[in-house]
Design a protein around this motif. Structure first.
Motif, PDB file in Angstrom:
ATOM      1  N   ALA A  51       0.836  -1.214   0.000  1.00 40.86           N
ATOM      2  CA  ALA A  51       0.000   0.000   0.000  1.00 40.86           C
ATOM      3  C   ALA A  51       0.864   1.255   0.000  1.00 40.86           C
ATOM      4  N   LYS A  52       1.946   1.197   0.802  1.00 41.81           N
ATOM      5  CA  LYS A  52       2.852   2.350   0.853  1.00 41.81           C
ATOM      6  C   LYS A  52       3.504   2.579  -0.510  1.00 41.81           C
ATOM      7  N   LYS A  53       3.927   1.502  -1.163  1.00 45.06           N
ATOM      8  CA  LYS A  53       4.552   1.597  -2.493  1.00 45.06           C
ATOM      9  C   LYS A  53       3.570   2.208  -3.501  1.00 45.06           C
ATOM     10  N   GLU A  54       2.360   1.686  -3.523  1.00 48.86           N
ATOM     11  CA  GLU A  54       1.350   2.174  -4.466  1.00 48.86           C
ATOM     12  C   GLU A  54       1.040   3.644  -4.201  1.00 48.86           C
ATOM     13  N   SER A  55       1.011   4.035  -2.928  1.00 46.43           N
ATOM     14  CA  SER A  55       0.750   5.435  -2.576  1.00 46.43           C
ATOM     15  C   SER A  55       1.863   6.344  -3.077  1.00 46.43           C
ATOM     16  N   GLU A  56       3.116   5.890  -2.897  1.00 49.72           N
ATOM     17  CA  GLU A  56       4.272   6.687  -3.349  1.00 49.72           C
ATOM     18  C   GLU A  56       4.290   6.797  -4.874  1.00 49.72           C
ATOM     19  N   ILE A  57       3.959   5.688  -5.541  1.00 46.89           N
ATOM     20  CA  ILE A  57       3.917   5.716  -7.007  1.00 46.89           C
ATOM     21  C   ILE A  57       2.818   6.652  -7.491  1.00 46.89           C
ATOM     22  N   GLU A  58       1.696   6.583  -6.789  1.00 47.29           N
ATOM     23  CA  GLU A  58       0.560   7.451  -7.162  1.00 47.29           C
ATOM     24  C   GLU A  58       0.938   8.922  -7.005  1.00 47.29           C
ATOM     25  N   LYS A  59       1.688   9.227  -5.946  1.00 51.72           N
ATOM     26  CA  LYS A  59       2.129  10.605  -5.723  1.00 51.72           C
ATOM     27  C   LYS A  59       3.042  11.056  -6.876  1.00 51.72           C
ATOM     28  N   LEU A  60       3.968  10.165  -7.253  1.00 54.14           N
ATOM     29  CA  LEU A  60       4.883  10.511  -8.352  1.00 54.14           C
ATOM     30  C   LEU A  60       4.134  10.727  -9.662  1.00 54.14           C
ATOM     31  N   MET A  61       3.158   9.845  -9.903  1.00 48.76           N
ATOM     32  CA  MET A  61       2.388   9.935 -11.147  1.00 48.76           C
ATOM     33  C   MET A  61       1.473  11.161 -11.173  1.00 48.76           C
ATOM     34  N   SER A  62       1.147  11.630  -9.960  1.00 47.43           N
ATOM     35  CA  SER A  62       0.224  12.781  -9.899  1.00 47.43           C
ATOM     36  C   SER A  62       0.933  14.110 -10.170  1.00 47.43           C
ATOM     37  N   VAL A  63       2.255  14.084 -10.112  1.00 51.37           N
ATOM     38  CA  VAL A  63       3.008  15.327 -10.398  1.00 51.37           C
ATOM     39  C   VAL A  63       3.132  15.469 -11.923  1.00 51.37           C
ATOM     40  N   PRO A  64       2.535  16.497 -12.459  1.00 47.01           N
ATOM     41  CA  PRO A  64       2.561  16.647 -13.934  1.00 47.01           C
ATOM     42  C   PRO A  64       3.921  17.120 -14.437  1.00 47.01           C
ATOM     43  N   ILE A  65       4.223  16.672 -15.614  1.00 50.31           N
ATOM     44  CA  ILE A  65       5.445  17.166 -16.272  1.00 50.31           C
ATOM     45  C   ILE A  65       5.093  18.499 -16.941  1.00 50.31           C
ATOM     46  N   PRO A  66       5.867  19.519 -16.603  1.00 50.30           N
ATOM     47  CA  PRO A  66       5.508  20.847 -17.140  1.00 50.30           C
ATOM     48  C   PRO A  66       5.440  20.875 -18.665  1.00 50.30           C
ATOM     49  N   GLU A  67       4.517  21.679 -19.146  1.00 49.09           N
ATOM     50  CA  GLU A  67       4.355  21.856 -20.586  1.00 49.09           C
ATOM     51  C   GLU A  67       5.488  22.762 -21.097  1.00 49.09           C
ATOM     52  N   GLY A  68       5.759  22.656 -22.331  1.00 49.71           N
ATOM     53  CA  GLY A  68       6.746  23.545 -22.946  1.00 49.71           C
ATOM     54  C   GLY A  68       8.174  23.083 -22.823  1.00 49.71           C
ATOM     55  N   LEU A  69       8.395  21.903 -22.218  1.00 54.19           N
ATOM     56  CA  LEU A  69       9.752  21.377 -22.111  1.00 54.19           C
ATOM     57  C   LEU A  69      10.155  20.780 -23.445  1.00 54.19           C
ATOM     58  N   SER A  70      11.444  20.792 -23.649  1.00 50.33           N
ATOM     59  CA  SER A  70      11.938  20.169 -24.882  1.00 50.33           C
ATOM     60  C   SER A  70      11.692  18.668 -24.813  1.00 50.33           C
ATOM     61  N   LYS A  71      11.737  18.062 -25.956  1.00 51.79           N
ATOM     62  CA  LYS A  71      11.494  16.616 -26.029  1.00 51.79           C
ATOM     63  C   LYS A  71      12.510  15.861 -25.190  1.00 51.79           C
ATOM     64  N   ALA A  72      13.735  16.307 -25.235  1.00 47.59           N
ATOM     65  CA  ALA A  72      14.817  15.662 -24.479  1.00 47.59           C
ATOM     66  C   ALA A  72      14.606  15.817 -22.984  1.00 47.59           C
ATOM     67  N   GLU A  73      14.249  17.052 -22.560  1.00 46.93           N
ATOM     68  CA  GLU A  73      14.010  17.309 -21.136  1.00 46.93           C
ATOM     69  C   GLU A  73      12.812  16.524 -20.638  1.00 46.93           C
ATOM     70  N   LYS A  74      11.776  16.496 -21.486  1.00 45.00           N
ATOM     71  CA  LYS A  74      10.570  15.744 -21.115  1.00 45.00           C
ATOM     72  C   LYS A  74      10.900  14.258 -20.947  1.00 45.00           C
ATOM     73  N   SER A  75      11.675  13.730 -21.872  1.00 45.78           N
ATOM     74  CA  SER A  75      12.085  12.320 -21.790  1.00 45.78           C
ATOM     75  C   SER A  75      12.922  12.070 -20.544  1.00 45.78           C
ATOM     76  N   LYS A  76      13.774  13.062 -20.223  1.00 43.10           N
ATOM     77  CA  LYS A  76      14.626  12.940 -19.033  1.00 43.10           C
ATOM     78  C   LYS A  76      13.770  12.900 -17.778  1.00 43.10           C
ATOM     79  N   ARG A  77      12.761  13.785 -17.678  1.00 43.61           N
ATOM     80  CA  ARG A  77      11.859  13.812 -16.501  1.00 43.61           C
ATOM     81  C   ARG A  77      11.101  12.482 -16.381  1.00 43.61           C
ATOM     82  N   ILE A  78      10.600  11.987 -17.503  1.00 46.65           N
ATOM     83  CA  ILE A  78       9.851  10.711 -17.488  1.00 46.65           C
ATOM     84  C   ILE A  78      10.772   9.567 -17.043  1.00 46.65           C
TER      85      ILE A  78
END
Length: 201
Positions: A51-78
């Motif tokens: 449950a703790k793992k799923e909660s932490e993953i959910e928190k990470l997934m809930s943080v949006p990747i900012p718009e306007g990033l370069s393709k490389a930066e976006k790939s790096k964040r993902i």
């Protein structure tokens, strides 16, 4: 007495067997209860880890990747996010494996403890059986000794009684003989006096 001793020994040994069986059954029941408790507790802990793992993953997934990033930066964040998720999953698996190992170890201790307890019951029962047999053997020997003593005493009493009867018989016989002997001369004198009186006539 020997039969009663043997019968009592048999009853005692049967009671010992029943008691040992009851003790072993109780040990097995306690073992099963402890194993079930360990399994249940381990499962609860694993569920909390999951449950703790799923909660932490959910928190990470809930943080949006900012718009306007370069393709490389976006790939790096993902990639960074996926790396964190992979680490959470790896840590959770490692923790659950440790819980399984601890659970197996605890279960092994429970089984060993139960085996040792049952072995002690077997050894104690065997020792008590041996003690009962020794006591019964000693009692049988005592009965045998008492019987020999009683027979010897009875023989001595019979011998003494026979001697007493023989002596009493001899005394009675002698008294009767003396009485008869004492009366015999009187009879002879009477016969002689009758002969003298008949000659005078």
């Amino acid at each position: 007495m020997r039969e009663r001793i043997s019968s009592r020994l048999k009853d005692l040994n049967e009671a010992l067997s029943q008691r040992a069986s009851s003790k072993k059954k109780a040990i097995d029941e306690r073992k099963k209860s402890d194993l079930d408790e360990i399994t249940a507790e381990t499962e609860k802990k694993k569920q909390r880890v999951e449950a703790k793992k799923e909660s932490e993953i959910e928190k990470l997934m809930s943080v949006p990747i900012p718009e306007g990033l370069s393709k490389a930066e976006k790939s790096k964040r993902i990639a960074e996010r996926n790396e964190k998720i992979a680490k959470l999953r790896s840590d959770a698996k490692s923790e659950k494996d440790k819980l399984s190992d601890r659970s197996n170890s605890d279960k092994g201790d429970v089984r060993n403890t139960a085996t040792n307890k049952k072995q002690r019951v077997t050894e104690d029962t065997k020792a008590e059986r041996s003690s009962n047999s020794s006591n019964a053997s000693a009692e049988r020997q005592q009965v045998s000794n008492d019987l020999k003593t009683a027979i010897a005493a009875a023989r001595e009493a019979y011998k003494a009684a026979k001697e007493s009867i023989d002596q009493t018989y001899e005394e009675i016989y002698q008294r009767e003989f003396d009485r008869i002997a004492a009366e015999m001369p009187k009879v002879s004198k009477r016969k002689k006096s009758k002969k003298k009186s008949s000659k005078k006539k």
